[in-house]
Design an enzyme around this catalytic site. Sequence first.
Site, mmCIF file in Angstrom:
data_model
loop_
_atom_site.group_PDB
_atom_site.id
_atom_site.type_symbol
_atom_site.label_atom_id
_atom_site.label_comp_id
_atom_site.label_asym_id
_atom_site.label_seq_id
_atom_site.Cartn_x
_atom_site.Cartn_y
_atom_site.Cartn_z
ATOM 1 N N GLU A 81 -11.098 -0.722 -12.283
ATOM 2 C CA GLU A 81 -9.940 -1.435 -11.718
ATOM 3 C C GLU A 81 -10.406 -2.849 -11.461
ATOM 4 O OE1 GLU A 81 -7.094 -0.211 -11.690
ATOM 5 O OE2 GLU A 81 -7.432 1.951 -11.719
ATOM 6 N N CYS A 98 -5.992 -7.501 -5.541
ATOM 7 C CA CYS A 98 -5.986 -7.866 -6.966
ATOM 8 C C CYS A 98 -4.592 -7.757 -7.565
ATOM 9 C CB CYS A 98 -7.036 -7.137 -7.780
ATOM 10 S SG CYS A 98 -7.286 -5.472 -7.343
HETATM 11 C C1 SIN Z 1 -6.665 -3.854 -4.845
HETATM 12 O O1 SIN Z 1 -6.351 -4.964 -4.493
HETATM 13 O O2 SIN Z 1 -7.738 -3.653 -5.432
HETATM 14 C C2 SIN Z 1 -5.803 -2.642 -4.588
HETATM 15 C C3 SIN Z 1 -4.496 -2.938 -4.062
HETATM 16 C C4 SIN Z 1 -3.638 -1.733 -3.847
HETATM 17 O O3 SIN Z 1 -4.064 -0.582 -3.938
HETATM 18 O O4 SIN Z 1 -2.464 -1.928 -3.573
#
Ligand code: SIN
Length: 475
Positions: A250, A284
């Site tokens: 991810e 992210c």
């Molecule tokens: C992330 O920013 O890595 C995850 C964000 C989310 O699970 O909503």
Amino acid sequence: MDNLLFNDSFINGEFYSTEKHFSVDDPATQQSIMMVSDIDDDGVHKAINAAHGAFIKLKATNATTRSNVLMRWFELVMQHKQTLAELMTKEQGKPLKEALGEVEYGAGFIKWFAEQAKRSYGDVIPATDDNHRLTSFKQPIGVVAGITPWNFPIAMVTRKVAPAYAAGCSFVLKPSEHTPLCALALAYLADQAGFEKGAFNVLLSENAKMVGELLTESELVRKFTFTGSTGVGKQLLAQCAPTIKRTSMELGGNAPFIIFDNADLDEAVTGLMGAKFRNGGQTCVAANRIFVQRSVLDQVVDKLAKKVTALKVGNGLDDATDIGPLIYPKAKQKVQELVADAKAKGAVQIGDNVELGGNYQAPLILNGVTAEMDIYHQEVFGPVVSIIVFDEEPEVLALANDVPYGLAAYFYSQDLKQIYRVSEALEYGMVGINEGLISNPVAPFGGVKQSGLGREGGHQGLDEYLEEKYVCMKI
Ligand code: SIN
């Protein structure tokens, strides 16, 4: 307050201390919360071996038993919601109300995968002749190793460990050195819930490179899962290649958030506030490039400016706080550099870039952002709204897709045909339509292009930890 504060790695169901220590700091005060022990090579090998031992036992358990253990873990996490949220705010900085939300979000993955554990179905395949019977079924991959980031210290852990356990896999986790305390509390609660010794190990270290190398080179580790930057993800993928590990990545994003002129502008601005300012912009999936159609630009900027200037920046433990500190000084420095570069190249700042001290960054709007500016291409990871004007739908689609990333995208429109066209044309793993907050344990989270491989959450999240075995029997 119940005590969920630990300072040693957790291996084979026990805390494991070492000589060397490092400090976990509160981003709000920049003071040390506590010193924690820094794992050595020996500890990493012990954790891998413990996980291997646990896997031998785990793969012989049935799905209902694992589901029941996960459900107990879920209940314990929910019982300790307030303590976990306070711990999160201390080590990560996010406002307590958001931390409480994250505990629920994180616990949601445990509950979801407790339910999904019982649904890892195989197939009966119609045979091609009379003398054979063909089936396939799913089995756990084996020992899983993972590295999780600091921005969601609970949800990013449960999103990996819960499906792994549901599948029958054991886990060695290296949480971010900035937020290891929540991970330790989760491991302790998992142990209390009945996880087998060695099924969930947590390694604390400032030396992510050393731990990452030992985990990726191990033959015993059969799957590697990472949430973090695209640069580190590429490195880890290369390290996983010699042992041909399954991987889930991810990685970074550069989310477009498009406001078409037919949108409900109040809803669009409210959605943007959520997509941009959740965790102070440190996600992210944060809206990174805000494309606004020219005819509604002034209205959007006015509405947005009213909301952004009302945001309260402060210590996450204060009830009034909307935006906590950034995680560490370098994060703030990066935001300041991006703002300075954009302004030097012609962006107009709305809101004061007042120096708030420490890791605090005042929220800002930059109007007139263009592709010449660094902020257009990089994840801001801070409370800055970059506005880019556009004229036509094909133009904005080309701009939205013209980046190496493809994690989340958002758009606001009330034209049904446009909604279908745009959602199909966006080259992203996730799309929010008239919605700025899309993360949900029941739905597949993940990106395309350089934003990653695999999906977390949803029914897909369990398959990431399963191998499919085909069985051909002659009768
Ligand atoms: C992330 O920013 O890595 C995850 C964000 C989310 O699970 O909503």
